[in-house]
Design an enzyme around this catalytic site. Sequence first.
Site, PDB file in Angstrom:
ATOM      1  N   GLU A 269      34.732 -31.717  80.705  1.00 25.25           N
ATOM      2  CA  GLU A 269      35.320 -30.700  81.575  1.00 25.25           C
ATOM      3  C   GLU A 269      34.382 -29.503  81.664  1.00 25.25           C
ATOM      4  O   GLU A 269      33.507 -29.308  80.811  1.00 25.25           O
ATOM      5  CB  GLU A 269      36.681 -30.280  81.000  1.00 25.25           C
ATOM      6  CG  GLU A 269      37.411 -29.169  81.762  1.00 25.25           C
ATOM      7  CD  GLU A 269      37.681 -29.490  83.209  1.00 25.25           C
ATOM      8  OE1 GLU A 269      36.707 -29.545  83.992  1.00 25.25           O
ATOM      9  OE2 GLU A 269      38.858 -29.667  83.576  1.00 25.25           O
TER      10      GLU A 269
ATOM     11  N   HIS B 167      37.294 -35.481  83.954  1.00 26.22           N
ATOM     12  CA  HIS B 167      38.183 -34.322  83.941  1.00 26.22           C
ATOM     13  C   HIS B 167      38.259 -33.722  85.338  1.00 26.22           C
ATOM     14  O   HIS B 167      37.441 -34.053  86.207  1.00 26.22           O
ATOM     15  CB  HIS B 167      37.672 -33.293  82.928  1.00 26.22           C
ATOM     16  CG  HIS B 167      37.521 -33.857  81.561  1.00 26.22           C
ATOM     17  ND1 HIS B 167      38.431 -33.636  80.547  1.00 26.22           N
ATOM     18  CD2 HIS B 167      36.556 -34.662  81.021  1.00 26.22           C
ATOM     19  CE1 HIS B 167      38.037 -34.279  79.455  1.00 26.22           C
ATOM     20  NE2 HIS B 167      36.902 -34.899  79.723  1.00 26.22           N
TER      21      HIS B 167
ATOM     22  N   HIS C  83      41.786 -37.851  83.262  1.00 31.33           N
ATOM     23  CA  HIS C  83      42.628 -38.189  82.108  1.00 31.33           C
ATOM     24  C   HIS C  83      44.109 -37.930  82.396  1.00 31.33           C
ATOM     25  O   HIS C  83      44.465 -37.147  83.279  1.00 31.33           O
ATOM     26  CB  HIS C  83      42.195 -37.382  80.885  1.00 31.33           C
ATOM     27  CG  HIS C  83      42.303 -35.895  81.088  1.00 31.33           C
ATOM     28  ND1 HIS C  83      43.495 -35.212  80.988  1.00 31.33           N
ATOM     29  CD2 HIS C  83      41.359 -34.974  81.391  1.00 31.33           C
ATOM     30  CE1 HIS C  83      43.281 -33.923  81.206  1.00 31.33           C
ATOM     31  NE2 HIS C  83      41.999 -33.750  81.471  1.00 31.33           N
TER      32      HIS C  83
ATOM     33  N   ARG D 290      40.788 -36.859  75.344  1.00 34.13           N
ATOM     34  CA  ARG D 290      41.757 -37.072  76.417  1.00 34.13           C
ATOM     35  C   ARG D 290      41.213 -38.012  77.484  1.00 34.13           C
ATOM     36  O   ARG D 290      41.968 -38.778  78.087  1.00 34.13           O
ATOM     37  CB  ARG D 290      42.208 -35.741  77.010  1.00 34.13           C
ATOM     38  CG  ARG D 290      41.130 -34.814  77.537  1.00 34.13           C
ATOM     39  CD  ARG D 290      41.730 -33.439  77.770  1.00 34.13           C
ATOM     40  NE  ARG D 290      40.841 -32.484  78.419  1.00 34.13           N
ATOM     41  CZ  ARG D 290      39.936 -31.740  77.803  1.00 34.13           C
ATOM     42  NH1 ARG D 290      39.773 -31.863  76.484  1.00 34.13           N
ATOM     43  NH2 ARG D 290      39.200 -30.865  78.471  1.00 34.13           N
TER      44      ARG D 290
END
Length: 222
Positions: free
Chosen positions: A86, A176, A8, A59
């Site tokens: 993440e 991520h 992201h 994100r």
Amino acid sequence: MKMVIIRHGESEANFENYWTGWLDVPLTTKGKEQARLAGEKIAKADIAFDYAYTSVLQRALITCQTVLEACDQLWLPVDKTWRLNERHYGALVGKNKEQMATKYGPEQVKKWRRGYYEMPPLQEANHFDRRYQQLDPQSIPHGENLAMTVQRVIPLWQDQIAPLLRDGKNVLVCGHGNSLRALVKYLENVPEDQMDKIEIPNATPILYEFDEKLQIIHKEVL
């Protein structure tokens, strides 16, 4: 067959330097622009995707949408999966990294960030919303080390992405830093003690090309 992985764009947490994990923070204005430019790079490289995957955190979601819009492929089917989230940083989520380094020492912070088996302090209770309601509560962690993140990500590759590639499809994967680091570790057979050297910059498309046996024949940072 081609796969592009992309982390992201800059998030508010990146800008303010705190651990985010599964905390759902937005992109900054800079992060949105980074995502748009990444999509333009993909368009310039003339890469046509068939499917896209992203985490369930905004994100990555917004980065994925912006990238696809910028390369005129917004119509593609997009699979949103928690497996690309993440790494869950447990009780460190929301804590400033510099302040934690002052409190616990830079070596401990480095271990929390990059140690393969180093666990963060666990979160006592997870307060997640209904995007996770289909999961067995036992499968939702209260904190993860890098090894656990690898174990979470690999089934996505084995069960969904790899079959698409074998079928001749091209895939975009938006994730991520650590979920993509986990995927790279698996694909490139990176040793556990070298995983901390895998760099996944924000909003930088990384292209993989595979043969029919899914062996990597080309890798390029766009």
